[in-house]
Each structure stands twice: as C-alpha cells, then as structure tokens.
Design a protein around this motif. Structure first.
Motif, PDB file in Angstrom:
ATOM      1  N   LEU A 146     -12.058   6.753 -10.394  1.00  0.00           N
ATOM      2  CA  LEU A 146     -11.970   7.998  -9.612  1.00  0.00           C
ATOM      3  C   LEU A 146     -12.912   9.050 -10.179  1.00  0.00           C
ATOM      4  CD1 LEU A 146      -8.103   8.103  -9.118  1.00  0.00           C
ATOM      5  CD2 LEU A 146      -9.815   7.509  -7.396  1.00  0.00           C
ATOM      6  N   LEU A 159      -8.360   2.876 -13.166  1.00  0.00           N
ATOM      7  CA  LEU A 159      -8.311   3.727 -11.987  1.00  0.00           C
ATOM      8  C   LEU A 159      -8.882   5.113 -12.287  1.00  0.00           C
ATOM      9  CD1 LEU A 159      -7.263   3.972  -9.039  1.00  0.00           C
ATOM     10  CD2 LEU A 159      -5.165   4.920 -10.004  1.00  0.00           C
ATOM     11  N   LEU A 202     -11.083   9.196   9.516  1.00  0.00           N
ATOM     12  CA  LEU A 202     -12.391   9.468   8.912  1.00  0.00           C
ATOM     13  C   LEU A 202     -12.254  10.046   7.501  1.00  0.00           C
ATOM     14  CD1 LEU A 202     -14.279  10.781  12.054  1.00  0.00           C
ATOM     15  CD2 LEU A 202     -14.738   8.663  10.810  1.00  0.00           C
ATOM     16  N   LYS A 203     -11.258  10.889   7.297  1.00  0.00           N
ATOM     17  CA  LYS A 203     -11.076  11.446   5.948  1.00  0.00           C
ATOM     18  C   LYS A 203     -10.442  10.401   5.026  1.00  0.00           C
ATOM     19  CE  LYS A 203     -11.320  16.264   7.128  1.00  0.00           C
ATOM     20  NZ  LYS A 203     -10.723  17.602   7.234  1.00  0.00           N
ATOM     21  N   ALA A 204      -9.397   9.764   5.534  1.00  0.00           N
ATOM     22  CA  ALA A 204      -8.731   8.687   4.796  1.00  0.00           C
ATOM     23  C   ALA A 204      -8.437   9.070   3.364  1.00  0.00           C
ATOM     24  CB  ALA A 204      -9.570   7.405   4.849  1.00  0.00           C
ATOM     25  N   MET A 239     -17.502   9.870   1.167  1.00  0.00           N
ATOM     26  CA  MET A 239     -17.537  10.128   2.603  1.00  0.00           C
ATOM     27  C   MET A 239     -16.134   9.984   3.183  1.00  0.00           C
ATOM     28  SD  MET A 239     -21.087   8.241   3.731  1.00  0.00           S
ATOM     29  CE  MET A 239     -21.367   9.032   5.318  1.00  0.00           C
ATOM     30  N   SER A 240     -15.389   9.038   2.657  1.00  0.00           N
ATOM     31  CA  SER A 240     -13.972   8.881   2.984  1.00  0.00           C
ATOM     32  C   SER A 240     -13.258   8.399   1.733  1.00  0.00           C
ATOM     33  CB  SER A 240     -13.748   7.832   4.079  1.00  0.00           C
ATOM     34  OG  SER A 240     -14.365   8.197   5.279  1.00  0.00           O
ATOM     35  N   GLY A 241     -11.946   8.672   1.696  1.00  0.00           N
ATOM     36  CA  GLY A 241     -11.156   8.188   0.582  1.00  0.00           C
ATOM     37  C   GLY A 241     -11.161   9.176  -0.574  1.00  0.00           C
ATOM     38  N   PRO A 242     -10.592   8.797  -1.716  1.00  0.00           N
ATOM     39  CA  PRO A 242     -10.036   7.468  -1.980  1.00  0.00           C
ATOM     40  C   PRO A 242      -8.792   7.186  -1.144  1.00  0.00           C
ATOM     41  CG  PRO A 242      -9.396   9.001  -3.706  1.00  0.00           C
ATOM     42  CD  PRO A 242     -10.349   9.729  -2.828  1.00  0.00           C
ATOM     43  N   TYR A 243      -8.644   5.889  -0.786  1.00  0.00           N
ATOM     44  CA  TYR A 243      -7.401   5.459  -0.168  1.00  0.00           C
ATOM     45  C   TYR A 243      -7.006   4.145  -0.816  1.00  0.00           C
ATOM     46  CZ  TYR A 243     -10.765   2.887   2.814  1.00  0.00           C
ATOM     47  OH  TYR A 243     -11.796   2.097   3.271  1.00  0.00           O
ATOM     48  N   ILE A 244      -5.852   3.635  -0.422  1.00  0.00           N
ATOM     49  CA  ILE A 244      -5.334   2.424  -1.061  1.00  0.00           C
ATOM     50  C   ILE A 244      -5.354   1.295  -0.052  1.00  0.00           C
ATOM     51  CG2 ILE A 244      -3.322   1.365  -2.150  1.00  0.00           C
ATOM     52  CD1 ILE A 244      -2.519   4.197  -3.071  1.00  0.00           C
ATOM     53  N   GLU A 245      -5.898   0.167  -0.438  1.00  0.00           N
ATOM     54  CA  GLU A 245      -5.896  -0.996   0.454  1.00  0.00           C
ATOM     55  C   GLU A 245      -5.673  -2.233  -0.395  1.00  0.00           C
ATOM     56  OE1 GLU A 245      -8.819  -1.051   3.824  1.00  0.00           O
ATOM     57  OE2 GLU A 245      -9.133  -3.072   3.074  1.00  0.00           O
ATOM     58  N   THR A 305      -6.010   9.919   0.266  1.00  0.00           N
ATOM     59  CA  THR A 305      -4.701   9.728  -0.327  1.00  0.00           C
ATOM     60  C   THR A 305      -4.751  10.388  -1.703  1.00  0.00           C
ATOM     61  OG1 THR A 305      -4.466   7.630   0.833  1.00  0.00           O
ATOM     62  CG2 THR A 305      -3.065   7.955  -1.082  1.00  0.00           C
ATOM     63  N   GLU A 325     -15.365   5.351   0.074  1.00  0.00           N
ATOM     64  CA  GLU A 325     -16.497   5.070   0.948  1.00  0.00           C
ATOM     65  C   GLU A 325     -17.609   6.050   0.605  1.00  0.00           C
ATOM     66  OE1 GLU A 325     -15.044   4.919   4.979  1.00  0.00           O
ATOM     67  OE2 GLU A 325     -13.699   3.251   4.501  1.00  0.00           O
ATOM     68  N   VAL A 330      -4.156   0.041  -8.277  1.00  0.00           N
ATOM     69  CA  VAL A 330      -3.572   1.333  -8.647  1.00  0.00           C
ATOM     70  C   VAL A 330      -2.739   1.207  -9.922  1.00  0.00           C
ATOM     71  CG1 VAL A 330      -1.985   3.137  -7.864  1.00  0.00           C
ATOM     72  CG2 VAL A 330      -3.627   2.154  -6.270  1.00  0.00           C
ATOM     73  N   ALA A 338      -7.614   0.969  -5.149  1.00  0.00           N
ATOM     74  CA  ALA A 338      -8.243   2.200  -4.698  1.00  0.00           C
ATOM     75  C   ALA A 338      -9.583   1.840  -4.054  1.00  0.00           C
ATOM     76  CB  ALA A 338      -8.462   3.141  -5.867  1.00  0.00           C
ATOM     77  N   ASP A 363       0.811  -1.214   0.000  1.00  0.00           N
ATOM     78  CA  ASP A 363       0.000   0.000   0.000  1.00  0.00           C
ATOM     79  C   ASP A 363       0.847   1.267   0.000  1.00  0.00           C
ATOM     80  OD1 ASP A 363      -2.206  -1.515  -0.212  1.00  0.00           O
ATOM     81  OD2 ASP A 363      -2.867  -1.315   1.860  1.00  0.00           O
ATOM     82  N   ARG A 401     -18.243   0.644   1.618  1.00  0.00           N
ATOM     83  CA  ARG A 401     -17.004   0.689   0.835  1.00  0.00           C
ATOM     84  C   ARG A 401     -17.270   0.299  -0.601  1.00  0.00           C
ATOM     85  NH1 ARG A 401     -11.993  -0.926   3.446  1.00  0.00           N
ATOM     86  NH2 ARG A 401     -11.868  -2.715   2.066  1.00  0.00           N
TER      87      ARG A 401
END
Lengths: 437, 437
Positions: free
Chosen positions: B353, B349, A430-432, B360-366, A434, B373, B343, B370, A227, B337
């Motif tokens: 996006l 991607l 909460l924002k999370a 509400m949250s993100g984008p993040y990487i897990e 990237t 939420e 990515v 991508a 990640d 989610r």
C-alpha cells in the motif's frame, strides 16, 4: 457516537408499542379461531440490539410440528392486509405497519434446536441464546453493527455476503467488546474458527467458521464471502489508527457528473461494456446469485474469444439488472492461433488437420504440436456480445429476461444513462475504494 | 529422382582430383618442414554419400596428441592462401579452392574414440564407422539427405537444429533403406532411442537419442530440436501418401509483392514489429543462439508489459540481424491491475500500500488480496520497445550491436524493406506452411 446508534427511550417505547400490538393481534385472531399459533418476537428488537433508525420487526408465527404452515401464512395475511409475499425456505409476509417493516414468518415450534426442520425454526433459539447472555453488551453490538454497515460488510443477504446480526452478536459474546472484536479480527486468516461452546463438529470450508451454539453442525458465517471478511479485517486494522466517524457513517459517494464520468472512461483507456435488461421479478437473494452466474458465463465467452478482462461487476437500478465488463482492449487481431494435438498423436492430428483445411497461416509445428492460424469470428467485443449473448445459458430467469430484450452500451455511451442509481453504481465501480491497512 | 541426387562419374572424378591434390599439398608441405601432420579426408566425400551439386570438402589435419594445433592451423593457411578463419571448438580454415568449399580443420589423432579430446577429433572415427558399413546403401543415404534438405530439416547447425549427415547415415544403417527410415520415423515419439551397437549409457533428455557407435556417451541427435524432429516425422507420413518430387526439390517460395505483403498484414489485423540492427561479425552458430535468447528477452518484456504474443521469429538478411514479433493488439488500456499480497499478510500489505499511494482505482480486495489499478507506463508496443530495448540484457554481442543502432518497423512499414532476402523471410513467416499428415 453511541448517541447516534442507540435508540432513544422514545424509540424504544414506540417499538415496544408497535410490536406488542402486532403480537397481540396475532394471538387474538388465532385464539378466536382455535388455532395453535404463538407469535414470537425475534431478531434484534427481541435482543435489544437494534440500531437507532432501524424500523424492522421480525415476528415468527410458531405452530406445532407437523401442522400446516399455510394456516399461519393465511393468518399473517389477515393481520397485515397491505403486504407482499416473499419466499425464503417458506413463504412469509412482508408488510408496512405504521412506518415499520414487519416480517411475519410462519415456523414450527420445536423443543430443541437439534429437531429443527428449517433455518427459520432456528431463529427463536438464536434469540433465546443471545437474549440470555447479551445484557450489558448491547452497546458494543450496536457499535459493531454500525461499523460493519459503515464499511459495507453488514448483511448476510447474497447481494452483500457479509455478517448477519446474529453473527455480530456472537462475535461480541466471544471477544467481550467492540474494540476486542476489531483487535481479534485484525489478525484473522482464512479458515478462522470461532466456537463459543466448544462443540464444533464437521469440517467447514468457509473462510470464517463460527459454530452455531444452538446447532453445532451449522456455520453462522456460511454466507460471509472471503472478500467481505477481509474487507472487515482491513477496516478493523485501520480504525484504531484513524478512529474516524467516517467508518460508521461514511459520507455519501457523490455520483460523477457526465464530464467526470467521460474523463474517467477516457483516462482508463479500457473498454467498458454494459449489458442491461429488465430485472426478472424475483427477490434479491434469488436475483444476485443468478447475476453472478451470468457474469461468469459472459466472462467465459469473452475470455475464450480472446478478450482479457480487467474487472467486472453486476447490479440493479430501478427495474433494470445489469452486467458490467471492463476489457483491456476493444479490438483484437483478426488472426488467432489454434493449437492442435502433438504430431505423434497421428489420429488426433488427422482429425485436427481435416477440420481446418483453410488457414491464414500454417499448419506449422511448435513445441511438437500442430498449430494453425485462423481468422477470428469476432474481433470486437461489442459484436461478439451483440451476436452471442442471446445464445448463452444464463440460468432460468436471466436467459429469458435477456432474450426478451437487452441494451449494450460501450465506453462513452455509459454516460448516456442518467439515472442516479446507475451513476452511483458506476462511481463506486470506478473508484473501487476500500479502507485497507 | 536418383539421377538428380547422385553425383555423375564426372563429378566424382573431379571431386577425387581436387581432394587428392589438396591432401597431397598438405602432406608435402608438412613433410618438407618435418611436421607430423596427417591429412584425412572426412565427411560425406570420404563416405561416398555426398549429394550431386555439393561442393564441400572436409579435410582434417591430424596431429599427435598434446601437440600444438596452431602449427596445423598455420599450415592450413598456407595451403589455402585465400581463406577465412572460423571458429568452432578450435579455429579452422574455410577456403574456396577451384569452386569447392574446403574446410581445413586441425585435430588430434587419437588411437581410440574413447580418448577424444574434442568433437572434431571424433570425426575420423565416424568416417571409418560409416565407410566400412555403408556399401550398397549410398543411394538411400543420398535420397534421405535430399529429402531432409527438401523438407527443411537437414543440417545440425544451430540455425537449423536438424539432422547431420552422420545422423542420416546412421538412420540408413539402422533401418536399411530410405523408405524404411520414413516408415519408422512415422511413428516416432519424443524420447525415441536408437542404439545401433546396443551400448547406450547415461540418460539423455533430448527428443531423439541416437547413441554414437564410436562414443556411446554422445547423442548424435543432440542438436536436433523437437520441432525439426516432428517436421521430419510429419513429412515422413505425408510422402508415401503423396510421393511428390516437391518433397526433395521444393519449388522456391515466391516472395510476396508489396501489395500482397500489405494485404496480408491488413488481413491479419495483428501488430508486427521488427527490430533490425547490424549483425555482429560472428559465425551463425554463435549468432543464432544469441538471437533466440534476445527474442526471449524481448518477449518477456512485452509480456510483462501486458502485450500478448501471437508468434515471433529471428533471422538475418545481408549484414542485418532481426527480431520479429507479432502481437494480438497494438494498444492496451491505460489502466492495469496490480495484485498485492493477501490482506492477512499484514506486513507485505503495508509495504504494498505504501508503494502505491496514488491509484486510478482501489485499493480493493479480490480473492482476499489487495488490488490496485494504476496507469501503465506504455500502452503502445512501439513506444515500449523504442524506450526499453536498449536497457535489455541481450547477451554480450547483441546488447552492443543493438545499442550501436537499431531500427523499429511496425505493421505496414515492413513493406518498406525491399531486400529480397527479407521479403523471403517475411513470406515464409506469414505462410508458415509445413507439410503435415
């Protein structure tokens, strides 16, 4: 930009002065005692790739192979009377000297990197390798390091799982400049291999493999997580499109106010559960892997009890450690299904039926299997954790720490914790956000 | 026991009289019109394997191959002026004659089973095969049929998915007696093959394969579901241990009272949701597969909306059809989610996006992907179904029937439906008890 990351002439002079004085003190003391200890400046200061504002000095105390490293450790203690002792592969001294953070690390002086006894012994070879090649590229290293700091992927400690300074330097050597590293990284895929000296050996399974020029069996990027790697990849793609200073120096995340936090919690409609306890007194590199393991153990408990997880995280604030879980629902049905064996496995079936004489429904047959419906022991996640978290095996340090005492906060109760570091943690959670392109 | 299942001499005489009279009427009428139609008594009456209390007569109107079956159908209508017309592979007449339920089924008379045109044409061959072999085993057939009725696995109609009368007879021929059938069935496994004449051909995928002696390409047990098969297996194991009359003549399930129903609903703590609508006027063998398909479509809607299912069922009461769903939870978190592409798949991607500019949250990487939420559209299952059930494709008849109007009942509201058949359905659903050993 470069002005902010490049140390000034004054910075350099001061760093030079401090490092020389410490090196001298060590050699003098060793000589006066007839001890064969050589002080070696390593790390980014030795390579002239340190970022303005960094006040970290890494000094190794090299001893002949086979000698007692305890002698060097004792000497380090005397050189820096105000210090704490830390432990990586061996014990070392961490001290504050004139506003600088100084690591004094005993190691063996080996003639060739292939003779290395420990990871620490390798460092002087890294310094030599980089120092002899990096001339003219120092600024690119500084830019890349600061970029990685800014996007949150700098540092090979386990809490971060990002890029080490040495790895950053190797990337600059490999691709030739800051912008060429970003360009190359933009199309990295998992399993990317970078081999500067063309002497890769062995199979590595890590997402990024950077063969160590001074020890080809080692992957310099071993600590880099998938990640973090792709967080860097994503940022590398974004930056050329939006070349903002923000990438290097992100504005601080403003912690949510009580009202904002409560609004976010309500709006999500999920169930946030925090388990908080006194952090055991171990270094972060020991603590974080244990927190991650504990997180997995609690997740497994929640999931096998029927709660589905949205997300989870771990962290520290002050002297507290914490495990945070976010669930889709707070309350499950009382009734739950338990699948038994296929009806044609008569022996298993008998044992299953005998084990469940009382049911809410069933036994009945579905898909050829016996099924019973039973009451769940816990329908609320809070009750489950309150009762069971002490019975979990969370690893040596944490099991004890949790049993010694812990608090469980659910949902809006999280707004009751006012400490700034905790609020910053919750805000980030909460924002999370990237930067992804 | 046998006294309760074996028709008395009076029963037989009366059955004989009725059947002869109908057969005669058909032949007379046909002869008077110069139509080549032969009336053939088939089914359990012809084989002398009918259960006391059964008042079903199956009479086939055999015509020469290639002729117009509509002629025989017209004749059947006249023989039984009070009737309804039903439809299996062809149309047939279902009538009440002197308290007997009589099916008058047009078919072709073929010389050999291998020349069969339709499933119906096969029946006279079945009758011939059984009638010539069953002598002395009639009581065992009766016991087995009644046992299967009692444990709820008798009947090859799609609503039941159980054992047909012919299949029961073949089992008795194969194993020699009622108790030998139970003994053999006790160790059946899925894929069991029974081949009386040793001339199996083709590969069957059904859980039980009983090669039809008069048409080896056919599996007599094709309509038997895995669960009905093992319901029989389970009962076959239980009966020798607890040889109770209950297996043959189960006491009626007493429908739950309002209070009992409410108590059960509360105790389960789950969310029961009923969708009820006017049943389309098609025979059960058409309706039930459609209800099952509709059940699957609604389950898929619930599951992709985040609701996990405990169980579901379909049924009819009066002129109503119904779909019942039981959920683990009634209310989901607002936040959900959505996993995006890895990515390193830059094009996917970008599209992902761009499709989710507000989160509400993100984008993040897990896990290298991508993730964003987003707020769910529906957090309550009732709202979801109320809004979306009309947009589902539930098959031709049911889509129309549901759109014409439906009611949704949730949880305790189910106690508001007082009809006995519905209450019996709910009682069976909630108890869901099968005899399993």
């Amino acid at each position: 930009m470069l002005r902010r990351v490049r140390p000034t002439a004054d910075d350099r002079a001061r760093m030079k002065e401090i490092s020389s004085s410490i090196l001298e003190r060590i050699e003098l003391l060793a000589r006066s005692r007839g001890q064969d200890i050589k002080a070696i400046l390593v790390g980014s200061v030795a390579r002239d790739t340190w970022l303005a504002g960094d006040h970290d000095l890494d000094i190794f105390l090299g001893m002949p192979e086979g000698s007692d490293l305890g002698v060097a450790l004792q000497l380090a203690r005397e050189v820096a009377p105000v210090h704490e002792e830390k432990y990586a592969e061996h014990a070392y001294v961490h001290a504050f000297v004139d506003g600088f953070e100084v690591d004094l690390v005993p190691c063996y002086r080996v003639m060739d990197a292939s003779m290395l006894k420990s990871a620490v012994d390798r460092t002087p070879f890294h310094t030599k390798y980089i120092a002899s090649r990096i001339a003219g590229l120092e600024d690119d290293v500084l830019l890349l390091k600061q970029f990685m700091k800014g996007v949150g992927v700098y540092g090979s400690e386990l809490k971060v799982g990002g890029f080490s300074g040495y790895l950053t330097e190797l990337l600059i050597l490999r691709y030739g400049s800051f912008s060429e590293v970003l360009l190359a990284a933009s199309s990295w895929r998992p399993g990317e291999v970078i081999d500067l000296e063309g002497h890769a050996r062995g199979e590595h399974q890590e997402p990024l493999v950077v063969v160590d020029p001074v020890d080809p069996s080692r992957n310099v990027a071993a600590a880099l997580t998938l990640d973090r790697m792709f967080q860097f990849v994503a940022a590398s793609r974004c930056f050329p499109q939006y070349p903002e200073l923000e990438f290097f120096f992100p504005s601080c995340v403003k912690p949510l106010s009580d009202e904002e936090l409560l609004m976010r919690i309500d709006e999500r409609g999920s169930t946030l559960i925090l388990i908080e306890f006194q952090a055991p007194s171990v270094v972060e590199d020991v603590l974080f892997p244990q927190l991650r393991k504990a997180e997995e153990a609690v997740k497994a408990l929640l999931e096998r009890s029927g709660f589905s997880l949205l997300r989870s995280d771990v962290g520290c604030y002050g002297d507290k450690a914490m495990l945070l879980f976010e669930l889709d629902v707070s309350q499950l049905s009382r009734v739950a299904r338990r699948m038994g064996p296929p009806v044609w496995e008569a022996e298993h079936l008998s044992r299953f039926l005998a084990a469940h004489p009382l049911t809410m429904s069933g036994p009945y047959i579905e898909g050829g299997r016996a099924v019973v419906e039973l009451p769940r022991r816990y329908t609320s996640a809070r009750d489950l954790l309150a009762s069971e978290v002490n019975n979990l095996s969370l690893g040596k340090h944490l099991t004890e720490a949790v049993r010694r005492g812990h608090n469980i906060y659910v949902g809006r109760e999280l707004a009751g914790i006012k400490e700034g570091d905790f609020r910053a943690f919750m805000t980030r959670y909460l924002k999370a956000e990237t930067r992804i392109c």
